[in-house]
Scaffold this active site. Structure first.
Site, PDB file in Angstrom:
ATOM      1  CB  ALA A 109      43.271  38.740  45.701  1.00  0.00           C
ATOM      2  CG  ASP A 110      38.371  38.757  42.337  1.00  0.00           C
ATOM      3  OD1 ASP A 110      39.280  39.573  42.373  1.00  0.00           O
ATOM      4  OD2 ASP A 110      37.257  38.848  42.407  1.00  0.00           O
TER       5      ASP A 110
END
Length: 258
Positions: A109-110
Site C-alpha cells: 500500500a505504501d
C-alpha cells in the site's frame, strides 16, 4: 475533515487533513494486537489536546502494509467516530493506477500511495525512494504507471543485523559521521562509516543503474524518516517530500468521494 492512518511496519502515523493541508499528526508504534478501544483512548485525547473534536472528522481512510491492523482500526472508526472507513486499494478506494509488474496484487500500500502522490505532484518519469523499515526504490513512468522497483533492508535493519549477530559490536546511533574519512580509528567510527557511507553508496549506485535502465531523464523523490539525513550529504534527490504517503491517502479519499 479527513483522518488518514498510514500503517507501516514500525509506526502508525495518523494525520488530520483539511483538504490537502495536514493540520495535526500523531505517531504510535505498530502493534497488530492493539485494539480499537486502545487506539481510541490515545487518539481521542490527542485530538482534544490539538483543539479538535471527534465530530470534526467526517471521513477516515486507512492504508496499511500490516493486514492484521486493519480490523482494529476499522473498529476504531466505526465505534468511536461512526464512520465506515475507506481501505486504500479496496472498493471505492481502488488504486486507479496501472501496476505494470508480474504480480500487481503484491504491491504494498505504501508504494502504491507514493506512486499516486508522486505522479500528481511531480512531472515526468520518477524514481521514488522511501526510507522506511525497508528501503524501497520505485520506478513510476510519465503516465503514472508503477513499473517496478527494488526492496533493500532499511539502514536500521542493517544495523540490527550487524549488532545482533556479533558478540562485541556495540549499538550505535545512525547519524552523519563527523568527517568524510572512510578509515575509521575506532570500532564505533568504523561501524558508522560502514553503515552510513555504505548505505549512501547503495542508494546512489542503485538509482544510477535504474536511471540507465529507464533511459529517459527521471526525477528522484525521497520520502521516509531518514530522507532528510541523506539529503544533507548527497545531491541525488530532486525533492524530499516527507508527507508523500499521507498525501496519497488524501488523494485517494478525494477520488472516492468525487
Amino acid at each position: 475533515m479527513l483522518l488518514a492512518a498510514d500503517v507501516g511496519n514500525t509506526n502508525v502515523v495518523f494525520a488530520l487533513f483539511d483538504g490537502r493541508a495536514i493540520k495535526a499528526r500523531w505517531r504510535i508504534a505498530t502493534d497488530p494486537r492493539r485494539t480499537g478501544d486502545e487506539y481510541a483512548v490515545w487518539l481521542l485525547r490527542l485530538l482534544e489536546l490539538e483543539g479538535y473534536k471527534r465530530e470534526d472528522i467526517t471521513r477516515i481512510i486507512i492504508g496499511s502494509v500490516v493486514p492484521r491492523s486493519i480490523h482494529n482500526l476499522t473498529v476504531l472508526s466505526q465505534k468511536y467516530f461512526g464512520i465506515e472507513p475507506l481501505i486504500a486499494g479496496q472498493d471505492e478506494a481502488q488504486w486507479g493506477i496501472t501496476i505494470d509488474v508480474d504480480e500487481p496484487r503484491s504491491l504494498g500500500a505504501d508504494r502504491a500511495l507514493n506512486t499516486i502522490a508522486a505522479h500528481e505532484k511531480y512531472d515526468g518519469d520518477l524514481i521514488v525512494i522511501d526510507f522506511g523499515t525497508a528501503t524501497t526504490i520505485d520506478a513510476v513512468d510519465f503516465t503514472g504507471a508503477y513499473k517496478g522497483g527494488i526492496i533493500a533492508p532499511g539502514i536500521n535493519l542493517s544495523l540490527d543485523a550487524l549488532v545482533g549477530n556479533t558478540a562485541k559490536l556495540p549499538r550505535i546511533a545512525i547519524r552523519k559521521p563527523d568527517n568524510d574519512s572512510v578509515i575509521g580509528r575506532n570500532t564505533e567510527d568504523q561501524m558508522l562509516i560502514g553503515v552510513f557511507w555504505g548505505y549512501v553508496a547503495l542508494i546512489e549506485g542503485l538509482v544510477s543503474r535504474m536511471k540507465g535502465e529507464i533511459g529517459r531523464p527521471a526525477k528522484v523523490v525521497a520520502t521516509g524518516g531518514l530522507a532528510l539525513l541523506f539529503d544533507e550529504i548527497t545531491d541525488l534527490f530532486d525533492a524530499v517530500d516527507s508527507d508523500l504517503t499521507l498525501t496519497g491517502l488524501a488523494i485517494l479519499a478525494e477520488r472516492a468521494s468525487a
